[in-house]
Design an enzyme around this catalytic site. Structure first.
Site, PDB file in Angstrom:
ATOM      1  CB  SER A  73      -0.883   0.000   1.253  1.00  0.00           C
ATOM      2  OG  SER A  73      -1.381   1.303   1.471  1.00  0.00           O
ATOM      3  CG  HIS A  94      -4.051  -1.345  -1.340  1.00  0.00           C
ATOM      4  ND1 HIS A  94      -5.245  -2.024  -1.565  1.00  0.00           N
ATOM      5  CD2 HIS A  94      -4.292  -0.522  -0.290  1.00  0.00           C
ATOM      6  CE1 HIS A  94      -6.150  -1.617  -0.684  1.00  0.00           C
ATOM      7  NE2 HIS A  94      -5.598  -0.702   0.101  1.00  0.00           N
ATOM      8  CG  ASP A 150      -4.970   2.742   1.224  1.00  0.00           C
ATOM      9  OD1 ASP A 150      -5.929   1.962   1.285  1.00  0.00           O
ATOM     10  OD2 ASP A 150      -3.798   2.399   1.459  1.00  0.00           O
ATOM     11  CG  HIS A 161      -9.215   0.557   0.275  1.00  0.00           C
ATOM     12  ND1 HIS A 161      -8.522   0.281   1.444  1.00  0.00           N
ATOM     13  CD2 HIS A 161     -10.515   0.630   0.633  1.00  0.00           C
ATOM     14  CE1 HIS A 161      -9.376   0.205   2.449  1.00  0.00           C
ATOM     15  NE2 HIS A 161     -10.588   0.417   1.983  1.00  0.00           N
ATOM     16  CG  MET A 164     -11.028   3.670   3.052  1.00  0.00           C
ATOM     17  SD  MET A 164      -9.332   3.688   3.685  1.00  0.00           S
ATOM     18  CE  MET A 164      -8.439   3.699   2.147  1.00  0.00           C
ATOM     19  CG  ASP A 191      -5.888  -2.570   3.746  1.00  0.00           C
ATOM     20  OD1 ASP A 191      -4.771  -2.341   4.234  1.00  0.00           O
ATOM     21  OD2 ASP A 191      -6.537  -1.728   3.089  1.00  0.00           O
TER      22      ASP A 191
HETATM   23  C1  DX5 Z   1      -5.745   1.899   6.057  1.00  0.00           C
HETATM   24  C2  DX5 Z   1      -5.455   1.552   4.615  1.00  0.00           C
HETATM   25  C3  DX5 Z   1      -4.373   0.568   4.441  1.00  0.00           C
HETATM   26  C4  DX5 Z   1      -3.046   0.997   5.019  1.00  0.00           C
HETATM   27  C5  DX5 Z   1      -2.510  -0.197   5.702  1.00  0.00           C
HETATM   28  O1  DX5 Z   1      -6.899   2.611   6.141  1.00  0.00           O
HETATM   29  O2  DX5 Z   1      -6.609   1.028   3.974  1.00  0.00           O
HETATM   30  O3  DX5 Z   1      -4.227   0.127   3.097  1.00  0.00           O
HETATM   31  O4  DX5 Z   1      -2.102   1.452   4.080  1.00  0.00           O
HETATM   32  O5  DX5 Z   1      -1.384   0.163   6.407  1.00  0.00           O
HETATM   33  P1  DX5 Z   1      -0.661  -0.838   7.419  1.00  0.00           P
HETATM   34  O6  DX5 Z   1      -0.241  -2.039   6.596  1.00  0.00           O
HETATM   35  O7  DX5 Z   1       0.477  -0.023   7.909  1.00  0.00           O
HETATM   36  O8  DX5 Z   1      -1.649  -1.209   8.472  1.00  0.00           O
HETATM   37 ZN    ZN Z   2      -6.308   0.091   1.946  1.00  0.00          ZN
END
Ligand code: DX5
Ligand code: ZN
Length: 236
Positions: free
Chosen positions: A10, A35, A37, A68, A70, A177
């Site tokens: 990510s 990935h 975000d 992804h 959000m 994730d």
């Molecule tokens: C969090 C994101 C993740 C994030 C994960 O809201 O969706 O993709 O980058 O980070 P780590 O692996 O550090 O938990």
């Molecule tokens: Zn994510």
């Protein structure tokens, strides 16, 4: 690499000042997906990137771009992310009042559709879309930030979804994730996850290739054809 498991760094934890270099380095180290975000400051308490950054990554990447969202009610943004080069777009079950419609909107563009569940969301909420969805992403932290601690209570949900997915006979990717790294990867793999999104564990590792090799080593016992070296038993 010929593996049932996908490694998906990510870029949230990458050095944004050197994003092109980071993406290429992740791919050279053996990443299968990148990935990305996208946070709206409303569905989650943080803001990140938009389609322009996805487009910039698409220019230098040769991997699957897993976006992804959000974002609350994301359907108006989907065309921009498709046009930017997303190969798979994930939307949160909690953020979409009309989930079938959003999945169909994504798939109508030739893009894979993923549904995402927050840690406290019951797996039953995605059961009605199992006949059409391409990927399910189980959040193992509450989304919004990198570097949070893994929520173990999500493990039974992964196991349940694995059973339901297998029963459909469909090729649905089951991904996880949040808080995934060398200490947690076996737990999620044992419970049925096949794609692993990793932000801080990957980008703070210092040596991406070494990190990927160490992750692959942890996963090796769970590859279908390898001799099972006494795999660990299920524990939630
Ligand atoms: C969090 C994101 C993740 C994030 C994960 O809201 O969706 O993709 O980058 O980070 P780590 O692996 O550090 O938990
Ligand atoms: Zn994510």
């Amino acid at each position: 690499m010929n593996s049932r498991f996908k490694i998906a760094p990510s870029i949230l934890s990458a050095d944004f000042g050197q994003l092109a270099h980071e993406v290429r380095a992740a791919e050279q180290a053996g990443a299968d997906w990148i990935h990305l975000d996208v946070m709206d400051g409303h569905f989650v308490p943080n803001l990140t990137i938009g389609p322009d950054v996805v487009r910039a990554v698409a220019r230098v990447s040769r991997s699957v771009l897993d976006v992804h969202l959000m974002v609350h009610e994301p359907s108006h943004l989907i065309p921009s992310f498709v046009e930017a080069g997303a190969h798979c777009i994930g939307v949160h079950v909690e953020a979409c009042a009309h989930l079938h419609r959003v999945i169909q909107q994504i798939q109508a563009t030739g893009t894979r559709a993923c549904v995402v569940l927050n840690p406290a969301t019951a797996p039953e909420l995605v059961r009605p879309v199992l006949p059409l969805v391409d990927q399910i992403l189980v959040m193992t932290v509450n989304p919004g930030f990198g570097g949070q601690s893994f929520i173990r209570e999500a493990l039974p949900k992964i196991q349940q979804l694995r059973q339901w997915i297998d029963a459909t006979g469909r090729d649905i990717d089951l991904s996880v994730d949040g808080g995934i790294g060398l200490d947690t990867i076996e737990d999620v793999a044992i419970h049925g996850a096949r794609a692993f999104i990793m932000g801080s564990a990957f980008f703070k590792s210092g040596d991406y290739k070494r990190f990927v090799d160490a992750i692959r080593q942890k996963l090796a016992p769970y590859e279908p054809k390898s001799a099972p070296p006494a795999p660990r038993t299920l524990s939630a």
